[in-house]
Design an enzyme around this catalytic site. Structure first.
Site, short mmCIF file in Angstrom:
data_model
loop_
_atom_site.label_atom_id
_atom_site.label_comp_id
_atom_site.label_asym_id
_atom_site.label_seq_id
_atom_site.Cartn_x
_atom_site.Cartn_y
_atom_site.Cartn_z
N ASP B 89 0.82 -1.22 0.00
CA ASP B 89 0.00 0.00 0.00
C ASP B 89 0.85 1.27 0.00
O ASP B 89 2.05 1.24 0.27
CB ASP B 89 -0.96 0.02 1.20
N GLU B 147 -0.04 -1.11 5.53
CA GLU B 147 1.07 -0.77 6.43
C GLU B 147 0.97 0.69 6.85
O GLU B 147 1.43 1.06 7.94
CB GLU B 147 2.41 -1.02 5.74
#
Lengths: 379, 379
Positions: B89, B147
């Protein structure tokens, strides 16, 4: 018949199933009924429906609807006209509905600001319609929407922009809470964003950036230390105020914010013009960008005018300065001098525990009825 | 076949129409392709589909999907196992898509943090699959979601909670941006709300209340004056940071706010425990309510361990302290020591202008490939 002013959205189709308002009920019961018809700003429709229906049922009044505002007027050809006005909306609910009676107090959202005043005005409308043959002045009753929110949606402003003749008059009386006393003029209102810049960075390497929120501490500390001015006009002391009403900063939980915006609200004495008020705020924050987003002039008390002085004298009370901004300023800009006089302690406005004294409701109705029906023409 | 761990939502049905990733392309082209598949936290699905399909096409790897995280492992029965990991991400876009080449730089959302590292890991997965017969250690590749946001959605945390055996190993290498160097351990992360109370009032009568935003000036000013500590561990200096990352106050434009919340983010040296970090923040603001909303321990650099020292030696670079929080801390809590080593300047992470050097991408891939394929077993 509803007339849609040019440039203004067509009014909603009126619901003929409006909950009926009983104007023959006593003013306390009527206030209670109004509180129990929630009307947060923007959601006044059902209440406006009920008010409109109740006014249309009275004899001798011409009723017009503009959006969710309702205006009812006598047309007796009298040489003078008095306008009584009140807003239908409230601030958002704060777990203070429905209305609740406790001894001599009526609690509930808007009980103070200003469904008590609306109830008094409705009672006076019924009384004036009944006694219209003996009135020495024409009377206008204006009930309007969106007073508690952005100025451009204010129902009185919309009427003033599109149908100003509906607000014509020689004296305006706003039934905003004034403890039954008379509050003269009103302070001006200014909203501005003070913009504190920074430089974005990852919080694990914050020294690469500049934290706008940290820097905004100086703005807030300066506001905390600021001593508002007190300005005397016509013997009345207007106590100003400058407050942060919003602080906004934040990008993400791992980012040093690059902007912090402090929104301030200045309440300024009516002797300052909007331009002077703006310069005052800019002068307090010379090193920051200041974006003025709304400014409304105040209204001078005008106690030297015959009409205004006459009403004060008839009510037999000592006038006080109005510290909040009210729509008397809109009447002032139309050339109509105005006073605030209505039931409710203004210091309770916008508090979750707001209430109105039942005795004050009755006394306010009584005194204004006496003035309205037995008034001596000053013409 | 995807296995839905108990207590974890069943994975989405995989889209078989995933945009294909060409692992035979050079690492720069692969990074560019990854940047051009937007994957803000919570929206990693299409990228996870593509990564999963590419890994399943490789020989000798067991591939598992957990939510939008993908784990691929060799199962050669070697005495040691190395885990290479990277998150899929990115933070929200900031007008920095699609990828753009400019000389030796590749610009675009996530180019630095950390699609460059993901591209290197994918290239290494292909190389390891190809040369699996000669590997002296088993290898695990973990690509995971979320994350950059709240810890409980972090893909690695989800796997650690439900399928910890997938993360077993003797050394973890996170390919977070470290300029191609080696960053050891990581700092801890704490989020807390500092609550400043006030008393609500109408702004026209502000003296009836107490402005929480004005009072928060003290908190922000204290943060501005705060000097973070610098703590040395194993010869590495961890530079701490304490930042307001959000400020929230505001009821309405005519109301004195009765609460102002300042959210602070502390980055703390791994020698402090989460409890010590919490006490540190409370000690700075003893007169306020402090609500800790998230705290993640750091990871000690552990350069005294043979495995860790061996990797550092093989890469031939001087280790630096990792200042940001990374998921080496999650591996540390599973008993797996970890290092950060990946392409990209960490100071560019989360900046709109982030980029990765093409030369650094290639060099990082080359050095890690050399270490991975010719590694000497330390067992």
């Amino acid at each position: 018949m509803v007339d849609a002013p040019r440039g203004h959205p067509a009014p909603q189709t009126r619901r003929r199933s409006a909950v009926p308002l009983d104007l023959a009920a006593d003013v306390v019961a009527l206030t209670e009924a109004l509180v129990d018809m929630p009307s947060e700003s923007g959601a006044e429709g059902p209440l406006a429906d009920a008010v409109e229906e109740a006014l249309r049922a009275l004899p001798g009044l011409e009723v017009e609807r503009v959006g969710n505002s309702v205006v009812a007027r006598t047309d007796l050809g009298r040489p003078e006209r008095v306008v009584l006005a009140g807003h239908l909306d409230t601030v958002p609910a704060a777990d203070n509905l429905p209305a609740r009676r406790d001894g001599e107090r009526l609690y509930g959202l808007g009980a103070c600001d200003m469904k008590g005043g609306v109830a008094v005005a409705l009672k006076l409308a019924a009384a004036a319609a009944e006694a219209r043959g003996s009135l020495t002045r024409d009377v206008t009753f204006a009930f309007y929407e969106c007073e508690e929110i952005a100025g451009d949606r204010n129902g009185l402003a919309v009427i003033a922009a599109h149908r100003p003749q509906l607000l014509d008059g020689d004296l305006a009386l706003l039934l905003e809470p004034s403890g039954g006393g008379v509050e003269a003029g009103c302070q001006g209102f200014l909203l501005a964003d003070i913009v504190v810049p920074g430089r974005r960075a990852h919080t694990a390497r914050a020294w690469m950036g500049s934290n706008a929120a940290h820097l905004a501490g100086e703005v807030l500390t300066r506001l905390h230390a600021h001593v508002p001015e007190r300005i005397t006009i016509d013997g009345l002391e207007y106590r100003e105020g400058l407050n942060a009403v919003a602080v906004r900063a934040g990008v993400s939980s791992n980012v040093v914010p690059d902007e912090c915006v402090v929104t301030v609200n200045l309440r300024f004495a009516p002797s300052r013009s909007p331009e002077e008020a703006e310069a005052y705020v800019r002068g307090l924050f010379p090193e920051y960008e200041v974006r003025v987003t709304e400014v409304e002039p105040g209204a001078l008390p005008g106690l030297d005018r015959a009409m205004t002085a006459g009403l004060v004298k008839a009510l037999g009370v000592e006038p006080r300065p109005k510290l909040g901004w009210t729509d008397v300023a809109r009447f002032a800009s139309l050339g109509v001098p105005g006073l605030n006089c209505g039931p409710g302690d203004p210091q309770l406005a916008h508090t979750p525990g707001e209430f109105v004294s039942m005795a004050e409701l009755r006394e306010c109705e009584e005194r204004l009825r006496g003035w309205l029906l037995s008034q001596e023409s000053a013409a």
